[in-house]
Design a protein around this motif. Structure first.
Motif, PDB file in Angstrom:
ATOM      1  N   VAL A  17      -0.532  -7.717  -4.080  1.00 14.63           N
ATOM      2  CA  VAL A  17       0.690  -8.479  -4.355  1.00 14.63           C
ATOM      3  C   VAL A  17       1.878  -7.527  -4.460  1.00 14.63           C
ATOM      4  O   VAL A  17       2.937  -7.766  -3.870  1.00 14.63           O
ATOM      5  N   ILE A  18       1.708  -6.448  -5.193  1.00 12.47           N
ATOM      6  CA  ILE A  18       2.781  -5.460  -5.357  1.00 12.47           C
ATOM      7  C   ILE A  18       3.165  -4.872  -4.001  1.00 12.47           C
ATOM      8  O   ILE A  18       4.356  -4.781  -3.667  1.00 12.47           O
ATOM      9  N   THR A  19       2.179  -4.509  -3.196  1.00 11.31           N
ATOM     10  CA  THR A  19       2.443  -3.927  -1.873  1.00 11.31           C
ATOM     11  C   THR A  19       3.210  -4.910  -1.000  1.00 11.31           C
ATOM     12  O   THR A  19       4.175  -4.531  -0.323  1.00 11.31           O
ATOM     13  N   ARG A  20       2.816  -6.192  -1.016  1.00  9.87           N
ATOM     14  CA  ARG A  20       3.501  -7.206  -0.213  1.00  9.87           C
ATOM     15  C   ARG A  20       4.957  -7.371  -0.658  1.00  9.87           C
ATOM     16  O   ARG A  20       5.872  -7.426   0.158  1.00  9.87           O
ATOM     17  N   ILE A  21       5.179  -7.410  -1.958  1.00 11.02           N
ATOM     18  CA  ILE A  21       6.546  -7.551  -2.482  1.00 11.02           C
ATOM     19  C   ILE A  21       7.398  -6.350  -2.086  1.00 11.02           C
ATOM     20  O   ILE A  21       8.546  -6.498  -1.663  1.00 11.02           O
ATOM     21  N   ILE A  22       6.839  -5.168  -2.215  1.00 10.28           N
ATOM     22  CA  ILE A  22       7.573  -3.950  -1.850  1.00 10.28           C
ATOM     23  C   ILE A  22       7.940  -3.982  -0.367  1.00 10.28           C
ATOM     24  O   ILE A  22       9.084  -3.711   0.009  1.00 10.28           O
ATOM     25  N   LYS A  23       6.969  -4.317   0.495  1.00 11.75           N
ATOM     26  CA  LYS A  23       7.231  -4.357   1.939  1.00 11.75           C
ATOM     27  C   LYS A  23       8.308  -5.369   2.284  1.00 11.75           C
ATOM     28  O   LYS A  23       9.139  -5.133   3.161  1.00 11.75           O
ATOM     29  N   GLU A  24       8.299  -6.532   1.604  1.00 17.59           N
ATOM     30  CA  GLU A  24       9.306  -7.561   1.874  1.00 17.59           C
ATOM     31  C   GLU A  24      10.689  -7.135   1.392  1.00 17.59           C
ATOM     32  O   GLU A  24      11.695  -7.566   1.954  1.00 17.59           O
ATOM     33  N   ALA A  25      10.745  -6.277   0.377  1.00 16.39           N
ATOM     34  CA  ALA A  25      12.030  -5.865  -0.200  1.00 16.39           C
ATOM     35  C   ALA A  25      12.671  -4.710   0.557  1.00 16.39           C
ATOM     36  O   ALA A  25      13.889  -4.523   0.469  1.00 16.39           O
TER      37      ALA A  25
END
Length: 149
Positions: free
Chosen positions: A14-22
């Motif tokens: 979840v953290i990795t996905r949020i970081i990539k989207e940001a």
């Protein structure tokens, strides 16, 4: 309840996905930075929850609601996130309403199908009873003919 914030880390995916989207494409984030962001996010969630809980307690409620979270965000001086949060909540509510309507329609369709099947079963039972009633009459007539012959 967890003893330390580290016990409540969010899932790495979840953290990795949020970081990539940001971040823009091509920006890499080290494992250490992802871990730091994950811990910061966990601390933020705990703090926001605690603040929201204070608003619920003041209102003598045990259940936190969206209004409590919005008030907590304001108290934590995150006013710039209030409008995007309100918009996200609206989208969520509309989605839930749509799901509820679909679920209700499915329930009604199932009830209609069940009622229809029950009606068919009753009709079949009535027809069977009529046949059963007719069969003894036919047998009695046949017996009477045999007796006469």
């Amino acid at each position: 309840m967890a003893e330390k914030p580290e016990d409540l880390n969010l899932p790495n995916a979840v953290i990795t996905r949020i970081i990539k989207e940001a971040l823009p494409d091509g920006v890499n984030v080290s494992k250490e930075a992802r871990r730091a962001i994950s811990q910061a996010a966990s601390v933020f969630v705990l703090y926001a929850t605690s603040c929201a809980n204070n608003f619920a307690m003041k209102a003598k409620r045990k259940t936190l609601n969206a209004g409590d979270v919005l008030s907590a965000m304001e108290e934590m001086e995150f006013e710039r996130f209030l409008e995007p949060l309100r918009e996200a909540l609206e989208v969520y509510k509309k989605g839930q309403k749509g799901k509820k309507e679909v679920s209700e329609q499915k329930r009604k369709d199932r009830e209609k199908k069940t009622d229809s099947e029950n009606d068919k079963s009753r009709e079949e039972e009535e027809e069977e009873e009529e046949r059963m009633d007719e069969e003894p009459e036919a047998e009695n007539e046949a017996e009477e003919e045999d007796v006469e012959n």
